[in-house]
Design a protein around this motif. Structure first.
Motif, PDB file in Angstrom:
ATOM      1  N   PRO A 924       0.806  -1.239   0.000  1.00 19.12           N
ATOM      2  CA  PRO A 924       0.000   0.000   0.000  1.00 19.12           C
ATOM      3  C   PRO A 924       0.832   1.279   0.000  1.00 19.12           C
ATOM      4  O   PRO A 924       0.305   2.355  -0.287  1.00 19.12           O
ATOM      5  N   ASP A 925       2.116   1.191   0.322  1.00 18.18           N
ATOM      6  CA  ASP A 925       2.982   2.374   0.406  1.00 18.18           C
ATOM      7  C   ASP A 925       3.248   2.904  -1.003  1.00 18.18           C
ATOM      8  O   ASP A 925       3.822   2.213  -1.848  1.00 18.18           O
ATOM      9  N   SER A 926       2.865   4.159  -1.269  1.00 14.26           N
ATOM     10  CA  SER A 926       3.034   4.715  -2.620  1.00 14.26           C
ATOM     11  C   SER A 926       4.505   4.881  -2.982  1.00 14.26           C
ATOM     12  O   SER A 926       4.872   4.838  -4.165  1.00 14.26           O
ATOM     13  N   VAL A 927       5.372   5.088  -1.979  1.00 14.72           N
ATOM     14  CA  VAL A 927       6.811   5.206  -2.260  1.00 14.72           C
ATOM     15  C   VAL A 927       7.342   3.886  -2.818  1.00 14.72           C
ATOM     16  O   VAL A 927       8.117   3.850  -3.781  1.00 14.72           O
ATOM     17  N   VAL A 928       6.914   2.767  -2.205  1.00 18.93           N
ATOM     18  CA  VAL A 928       7.326   1.445  -2.689  1.00 18.93           C
ATOM     19  C   VAL A 928       6.793   1.218  -4.103  1.00 18.93           C
ATOM     20  O   VAL A 928       7.505   0.740  -4.991  1.00 18.93           O
ATOM     21  N   SER A 963      -5.097   3.836 -11.308  1.00 14.93           N
ATOM     22  CA  SER A 963      -6.151   4.555 -10.576  1.00 14.93           C
ATOM     23  C   SER A 963      -5.683   4.939  -9.168  1.00 14.93           C
ATOM     24  O   SER A 963      -6.506   5.268  -8.310  1.00 14.93           O
ATOM     25  N   SER A 964      -4.391   4.907  -8.924  1.00 16.44           N
ATOM     26  CA  SER A 964      -3.850   5.214  -7.597  1.00 16.44           C
ATOM     27  C   SER A 964      -4.163   6.658  -7.189  1.00 16.44           C
ATOM     28  O   SER A 964      -4.252   7.549  -8.039  1.00 16.44           O
ATOM     29  N   PRO A 965      -4.306   6.927  -5.890  1.00 16.25           N
ATOM     30  CA  PRO A 965      -4.501   8.322  -5.447  1.00 16.25           C
ATOM     31  C   PRO A 965      -3.294   9.208  -5.754  1.00 16.25           C
ATOM     32  O   PRO A 965      -3.436  10.422  -5.873  1.00 16.25           O
ATOM     33  N   SER A 966      -2.092   8.609  -5.857  1.00 15.81           N
ATOM     34  CA  SER A 966      -0.881   9.385  -6.122  1.00 15.81           C
ATOM     35  C   SER A 966      -0.717   9.631  -7.617  1.00 15.81           C
ATOM     36  O   SER A 966      -0.701   8.688  -8.412  1.00 15.81           O
ATOM     37  N   ILE A 971       1.096   8.060 -13.223  1.00 12.28           N
ATOM     38  CA  ILE A 971       1.931   8.326 -14.406  1.00 12.28           C
ATOM     39  C   ILE A 971       2.897   7.166 -14.644  1.00 12.28           C
ATOM     40  O   ILE A 971       3.039   6.667 -15.763  1.00 12.28           O
ATOM     41  N   ALA A 972       3.578   6.709 -13.585  1.00 10.20           N
ATOM     42  CA  ALA A 972       4.541   5.623 -13.731  1.00 10.20           C
ATOM     43  C   ALA A 972       3.868   4.337 -14.192  1.00 10.20           C
ATOM     44  O   ALA A 972       4.411   3.591 -15.014  1.00 10.20           O
ATOM     45  N   ALA A 973       2.652   4.051 -13.667  1.00  7.48           N
ATOM     46  CA  ALA A 973       1.929   2.839 -14.074  1.00  7.48           C
ATOM     47  C   ALA A 973       1.568   2.895 -15.554  1.00  7.48           C
ATOM     48  O   ALA A 973       1.682   1.893 -16.280  1.00  7.48           O
TER      49      ALA A 973
END
Length: 1029
Positions: A924-928, A963-966, A971-973
């Motif tokens: 769940p960590d957006s940094v990871v 569809s991530s909140p970040s 963009i990366a996906a």
């Protein structure tokens, strides 16, 4: 006894006879190497081998004779250096005679002659004899490729070792080789044959009456049309053949009368590759041709080149055409003829001017630029050509500039003028009056100043570039011109409407200030100083962003022109005085204004790095001033300064750190030692004597019970000592390290404790190995363990552990593995686990303030690869053994390590690590997530076969993350979804419709950058499987 000796003599001969029979009659290949090895070891002589072969060499069956000669030839190829002169003579005569034998025998005979051509003991005259025999007896082109290659090798060997003998043959040698080469088709042989022809010409072999024949036998391959077969083991490329043939065709002026018509014909053809090859060959020929060779072909050559530049749709053909024209003009320029001979250069340039000049009067027409390019290509060939064309073209262009009033037309004309002005920089003129630009100087300056005042930004930009080129002409601009130029650049530097013009003006100011420091000191620096005074009063009145932007422009202009030592001595005091004025309490200076001043100071420091004198001046002027301001701000005062709180903010101190670090890295060791003798005692003992305006209301003791503000200034000490050369001795080092260690675990000021930890780590990294280093490390380990055990210092102790570990990892210190293991152990810590995972990012990343190569830190090459090899297996094992709630920390750490690892190192390990990376996408960590996506994207391009095995998981996870909140993750996906299309198409086709439907959603994302990536990715998926995709 005699009988025994006779038996011993017969025994080896019998063994040799057996080996010969095995090879000749038994058709075995191994005995040849065995016989050669025995000859080398002295067991047999070559004569004995010939005797053993006697019956085979005289056998009436051609195949048997061929096998016998083949064995002898293979032995000679390995043992030719052992032959005596007498043996060589007999062998040569034998092999020459065998050239008349059956065609089955010839390949083995040629191998033997190749071996003999390598002999050092070859008597004079035999090389000629061998070649004559080959020329007379062997129809080379009827032989297989490998045997033809053998003939070329024999010729090459003799040309290398028996040059004078072969030259004695005269033109017969050239004619003989022409017969050998005529009809050759194999590219492997052609490369050797072309090299032989080149050597024939370059080494002055007699060509006699066979010049045209030699040209015909090589030019028939022009232009090269060869496509290497797939998986060609020989590795011969089309370009190899092209260059080799070009070297032949361009090697002598004697080919000119035959080659130039051929080149003109091929340039005029419709085949693009033929045009390119012909123009490149013409370019090469001009290096060896003179006016005599070119004279009759100049009109046709010019017509062909002009047509290609005017009409071609290929930029490559245009570029090669211009290069050929440049070479032609250069050739005509350097050729020296009799005084009464016709000057071909002037007539050639006159033809070019006649055909191109009138197009320059039509700035809106399509031929204006091709014409300008042709003229500039010719003008760039020599000073004489440049003078001729410039003196004809410049008056016309100046007139056209005034005739046309539209900005876009003027811009086109000025860009053409700029092109001709740049060419003038290539040539030097001893006499000022000889310079062709001298007569046009006033008109050019007037035209440039008109462009600089035009409302069109694009015309202004060309005007600025033209002014820069004019200024680069030695002694061209007068002091009045320079004053006007500086005035225009000053005005453009403060234009609000368009950023392009002021950026270009700043760049031009920096370039011209290097050339004209007096003019900029006299005319621009005072204006900028006045601007700063106005800005100070504006700041005091609290004006908003518009005024502040002028303030920043002024600061940028001051740093931009600090390109000369004399200007630095004026701009640096101005910037420092401005910073002091902000500290007087009468201005409302915000953080951004102070940072802007610091950024300008850093830019000045960067410009000073190239000049040791300027570097030392900046250091001894700026650093004491910055330290004094910071120390003053850290003092308790009854009336406190408006700037006090601003100067002690994290962002401002970080900006000051950059200034001090940049000003220190390029100091010589001697000067650095002078500086360190003042700065370290300032922080340890409070010795403020070297600071300007040092009447402070209290003592400066950042390490001894100092206030929080004083402790924060340790960041400035870090910037200085961690940027020093490694061989500079730091005074009171033992005390300094202990104080830093103590401060690094200060719990009430994270900024100070982090700065102290970084400073301690930076000094550890540079410290030479030995007892003192071991003591410092033991102190650090004890401090870390005590802090991590319990209490309020755990976070600070962890930071210290992290920075010390990085310092040791960079230098491959043995203790680094222990500290890394300790850091890994913290991944399971409930409080510090997430921070420990992020710590792996720090260990693998480059820092900007400490532990940098620019700051003389010891950074070993491939430290990342070594860290990966030593620690990733432990991370993987830890992940598998960890409880479920701790696994994300291991994934995060692993993702950081892999993301910063060079991809060639990661690819071999990918099959074992990919499953963990895919699992990290579910964390769940957006940094990871972001780190893992950044790692996977290049792998999709570089390892498609491995990645395609997991295509189902990849597509599913990438679509979920789109569809991530970040926004960064989305963009990366989407970028990864784009990269997935590089996997094998059959693997992807089952997912095409699903992906296209899913990517419709991010097309409506609220962020433009996300929508942009979605359009790009979806477009690639739409094209998947279509023809040509």
């Amino acid at each position: 006894m005699a009988a025994a000796a006779a038996l011993e003599a017969v025994a080896p001969t019998g063994a040799l006879w057996g080996l010969v029979q095995d090879f000749v009659m038994g058709q075995q290949e191994g005995p040849a190497d065995q016989v050669a090895a025995d000859v080398k070891s002295g067991s047999y002589t070559v004569l004995q081998v010939v005797e053993a072969l006697g019956s085979s060499l005289e056998n009436p069956e051609p195949r048997t004779r061929a096998r016998g000669i083949q064995l002898l030839s293979q032995v000679l190829l390995q043992c030719h250096s052992l032959l005596l002169e007498k043996e060589v003579v007999h062998l040569i005569l034998f092999y020459e005679n065998r050239l008349k034998d059956h065609h089955l025998v010839i390949p083995s005979v040629l191998q033997g002659l190749r071996a003999l051509s390598l002999c050092v003991a070859l008597p004079p005259g035999l090389a000629v004899s061998v070649l004559k025999a080959i020329f007379q007896e062997v129809h080379v082109q009827s032989l297989p490729q490998v045997d033809r290659h053998t003939v070329y090798s024999i010729i090459t060997n003799f040309m290398r070792t028996r040059e004078e003998e072969l030259k004695g043959l005269g033109a017969d040698f050239t004619f003989g080789f022409i017969q050998v080469m005529d009809g050759e088709k194999d590219p492997r042989n052609l490369l050797v044959a072309f090299r032989i022809v080149h050597d024939l010409i370059s080494r002055d072999y007699s060509l006699g009456p066979f010049v045209e024949e030699l040209f015909e036998v090589t030019s028939c391959y022009f232009p090269i049309d060869f496509t290497p077969p797939p998986n060609d083991p020989h590795g011969i490329q089309r370009e190899d053949l092209i260059l080799s043939l070009r070297a032949v065709l361009a090697s002598t002026p004697r080919f000119a009368e035959f080659l130039l018509p051929l080149l003109i014909e091929k340039v005029d053809s419709e085949i693009l590759s033929a045009k390119l090859d012909s123009l490149q060959t013409l370019n090469a020929c001009c290096a060896v041709y003179g006016q005599k060779e070119l004279k009759d072909f100049l009109p046709s050559l010019w017509a062909s080149i002009r047509r290609e530049v005017f009409q071609t749709a290929s930029e490559r053909v245009e570029a090669e055409g211009l290069a050929a024209l440049n070479s032609l003009t250069a050739c005509l320029s350097r050729s020296v003829l009799r005084a009464d001979a016709e000057d071909l250069l002037d007539s050639f340039l006159s033809n070019i001017l006649q055909d191109c000049r009138h197009h320059l009067c039509e700035p809106d027409m399509k031929l204006v630029w091709p014409s300008a390019k042709l003229l500039q290509a010719a003008a760039g060939a020599s000073a004489r050509a440049c003078d001729h064309i410039t003196s004809n073209v410049l008056p016309l262009l100046l007139e056209q500039f005034h005739k046309h009033s539209q900005s876009n037309q003027r811009r086109t004309i000025l860009e053409m003028i700029l092109g001709f002005l740049k060419l003038q920089q290539k040539w030097s003129y001893e006499d000022k009056d000889e310079r062709p630009l001298s007569g046009f100087k006033d008109q050019l300056c007037s035209l440039v100043f008109m462009a600089l005042t035009d409302p069109s930004t694009q015309l202004q930009l060309v005007g600025i570039r033209t002014l820069t080129v004019l200024g680069a002409q030695p002694d061209l601009l007068s002091s009045g011109d320079l004053e006007l130029a500086v005035g225009h650049l000053y005005r453009l530097s403060f234009l609000e409407e368009d950023s392009q013009s002021w950026v270009a003006a700043l760049e031009a100011s920096g370039t011209l200030a290097t050339l004209y420091p007096v003019a900029f000191s006299s005319h621009l620096v005072p204006k900028l100083a006045g601007e700063l005074c106005i800005e100070e009063s504006d700041l005091a009145r609290g004006y908003g962003p518009t005024k502040c932007s002028r303030h920043r422009r002024c600061l940028q202009a001051l740093s931009a022109i600090s390109t000369h030592a004399s200007i630095v001595k004026e701009t640096l005091p101005l910037l420092l005085q401005h910073l002091r004025q902000m500290n007087k309490g009468n201005t409302v200076a915000g953080t951004s204004e102070v940072i802007a001043v610091c950024q300008s100071l850093q830019q000045v420091a960067e410009k000073c790095q190239q000049d040791p004198e300027s570097c030392w001046y900046f250091h001894q002027t700026a650093i004491p001033c910055l330290l004094a301001l910071a120390v003053q701000a850290s003092m308790p005062e009854k009336e406190h300064s408006v700037l006090k709180k601003v100067l002690l903010q994290d962002e401002v101190l970080a900006a000051m750190v950059s200034v001090i670090g940049t000003a220190t890295t390029h100091l010589s060791p001697d000067l650095a030692a002078q500086s360190v003798a003042h700065i370290v005692p300032l922080f340890l003992d409070g010795n403020i004597t070297f600071l300007p305006e040092n009447s402070f209301p209290g003592r400066f003791q950042p390490f001894q019970d100092g206030s929080s503000g004083q402790r924060r200034l340790v960041a400035l000490l870090m910037a200085f000592v961690c940027s020093l050369p490694r061989n500079v001795e730091i005074p009171q080092l033992n005390q300094l390290m202990r104080e830093l260690l103590e401060l690094s675990c200060c719990h009430n000021c994270p900024f100070s404790s982090t700065a102290a930890a970084k400073c301690f780590a930076g000094l550890l990294n540079k410290h030479p190995a030995g007892q003192q280093l071991d003591e410092f490390l033991q102190l650090a380990v004890d401090k870390v363990e005590a802090g991590l055990s319990s209490g309020p210092y755990r976070s600070q102790a962890f930071t210290l552990l992290l920075w010390v570990t990085k310092a040791l990892v960079l230098r491959y210190h043995p203790l680094s593995s222990c500290l890394t293991d300790r850091l890994m152990g913290l991944l399971s810590d409930p409080e510090l686990g997430p921070a420990a995972a992020d710590g792996f990012c720090l260990l693998m990343s480059d820092c900007t303030d400490v532990l940098t190569r620019a700051g003389h830190a010891e950074v070993r090459i491939m430290f990342r690869q070594r860290f990966f090899t030593d620690n990733v297996p432990a991370l993987v094992r830890g992940f598998h053994a960890a409880p479920r709630d701790v696994k994300p920390n291991y994934l995060k750490g692993l993702s950081h390590v892999l993301n910063r690892l060079p991809k060639p190192v990661l690819l071999p390990e990918l099959p074992t690590l990919l499953s963990l990376l895919l699992e990290a996408l579910s964390c769940p960590d957006s940094v990871v997530q972001l780190s893992t996506l950044s790692c996977l994207q290049p792998l999709l391009l570089e390892a498609p076969q491995v990645m395609s095995l997991h295509v189902d998981t990849l597509v599913t996870k990438f679509l979920n993350l789109s569809s991530s909140p970040s926004m960064a993750v989305r963009i990366a996906a989407l970028q990864c979804m784009h990269a997935v299309t590089h996997l094998p198409t059959p693997v992807l086709l089952p997912y095409k419709l699903q992906v296209i439907r899913a990517l419709a959603k991010p097309l409506d994302d609220k962020k433009r950058l996300v929508r942009k990536e979605a359009v790009s990715a979806r477009g690639e998926w739409f094209l998947l499987g279509s023809p040509g995709s």
